[in-house]
Design an enzyme around this catalytic site. Structure first.
Site, PDB file in Angstrom:
ATOM      1  N   ASP A  60      -5.640   7.300 -10.720  1.00 35.63           N
ATOM      2  CA  ASP A  60      -4.581   6.520 -10.545  1.00 35.63           C
ATOM      3  C   ASP A  60      -4.630   5.003 -10.695  1.00 35.63           C
ATOM      4  OD1 ASP A  60      -3.307   8.902  -9.663  1.00 35.63           O
ATOM      5  OD2 ASP A  60      -3.880   8.457  -7.759  1.00 35.63           O
ATOM      6  N   GLU A 236       6.315  11.778 -11.482  1.00 27.96           N
ATOM      7  CA  GLU A 236       5.534  11.019 -10.653  1.00 27.96           C
ATOM      8  C   GLU A 236       4.940   9.792 -11.460  1.00 27.96           C
ATOM      9  OE1 GLU A 236       2.890  13.289  -8.406  1.00 27.96           O
ATOM     10  OE2 GLU A 236       1.303  13.493 -10.097  1.00 27.96           O
TER      11      GLU A 236
END
Length: 328
Positions: A60, A236
């Site tokens: 991420d 997401e």
């Protein structure tokens, strides 16, 4: 999430061209890493490609290029227990830059588990970190939280916990990102909508301040295509990029294994972003795993600018293997 993911980078010419009008393959933009060269009749020389992976054992990724000319990097640490930060004068230098812990998970209570997907933003002369966290007593009760630091140097000063970002529902939520457009600040995030037949969709709202939403929140997307529903029905990891009169919003889809991939929305910059009808969703992924390069499950990307100050660079995480043992 995965403890063995690696952060990678790509420029526009490293990615395959996707035959879709919705990906804006005209002008100075292309799928993946976008290059903006306004007013130049001939293409500038292409900088040398980056050496991948940029950072190992991090997922991420988020890179902020500050006005001091340095790159600030944060990402999910494999233990899910802290927020880390590095900086460098160059993107490549982030590989070996010293890493500092700027915040640690609580031993009990809120913000004690699953510290995921931090993003560092400079807003109104202060630093903010958006991240996901859960209570120690209920580790899947994941919500979005915000830290604030008024010191000019994010490695110094005190990180104040501003609290949870309150959305319309008290449900699983994560992967918040923020951007401004036409004088308004927006938050985009992933959340489970009560009653929905999916894990998470994407939502958008204007903000009253860096930790408070205001007005309605709209649903931008739910998993609807087969490639968004492999393993889990997931949208997401959104991230916004404004270029050439359009706003590009990338996101990740499906389970976080080798099927993980990147989708994209586009909107006209002159339109109302809070009208879902002004956003166009690509029916095909814009970035997927590649057998030739042995990069699997690319996802949760961000964009930054190369050292030349012009070339947009796509930063993403991926694996060099398909099979996963344990937590994906």
């Amino acid at each position: 999430m995965c403890t063995r993911e690696a952060v990678r980078m790509s420029r526009e010419h490293d990615l395959p061209e996707i035959p879709s009008r919705r990906l804006l393959l005209k002008g100075a933009a292309a799928a993946g890493a976008l290059t903006a060269v306004p007013g130049v009749a001939h293409a500038a020389p292409r900088p040398a490609p980056y050496e991948n992976p940029l950072v190992r054992q991090r997922a991420d990724p988020h890179i902020h290029r500050h006005t001091d000319g340095r790159y600030y990097f944060t990402a999910t640490a494999p233990e899910y227990d802290r927020i880390v930060l590095r900086r460098s004068r160059t993107l490549g230098g982030l590989s070996t830059a010293a890493e500092s812990v700027i915040w640690r998970a609580h031993p009990t209570g809120d913000m004690a588990a699953h510290i995921w997907a931090p993003e560092l933003h400079r807003i109104g002369g202060k630093w903010y970190v958006y991240f996901a966290a859960a209570p120690a007593e209920d580790v899947w009760r994941i919500r979005i939280w915000v830290l604030e630091n008024s010191h000019p140097d994010p490695f110094k000063g005190t990180w104040e916990e501003k609290g949870q970002v309150r959305t319309a529902w008290e449900t699983f939520s994560l992967d918040a990102t923020t951007f401004t457009h036409r004088g308004a600040r927006y938050l985009c995030w992933a959340q489970h909508e009560p009653g929905a037949d999916n894990n998470t969709g994407l939502f958008l709202s204007e903000m009253a301040n860096p930790w408070t939403l205001t007005g309605p929140q709209i649903r931008l997307s739910t998993p609807e295509y087969d490639w968004e529903c492999v393993g889990y029905k997931v949208n997401e990891g959104p991230y916004a990029l404004k270029r050439n009169g359009r706003i590009f919003l990338t996101y990740s889809a499906s389970a976080t294994d080798h099927h993980y991939c990147v989708g994209m929305f586009t909107a006209d910059a002159g339109g109302n972003l809070m009208d879902p009808g002004n956003w166009s969703k690509s029916p095909i992924p814009v970035f997927t795993g590649n057998e030739t390069t042995k990069q699997y499950g690319p996802g949760h990307n961000c964009f930054t600018v190369a050292e030349d100050g012009r070339s947009d660079v796509l930063v993403y995480h991926a694996r060099q293997y398909k099979e996963i043992v344990g937590d994906p």
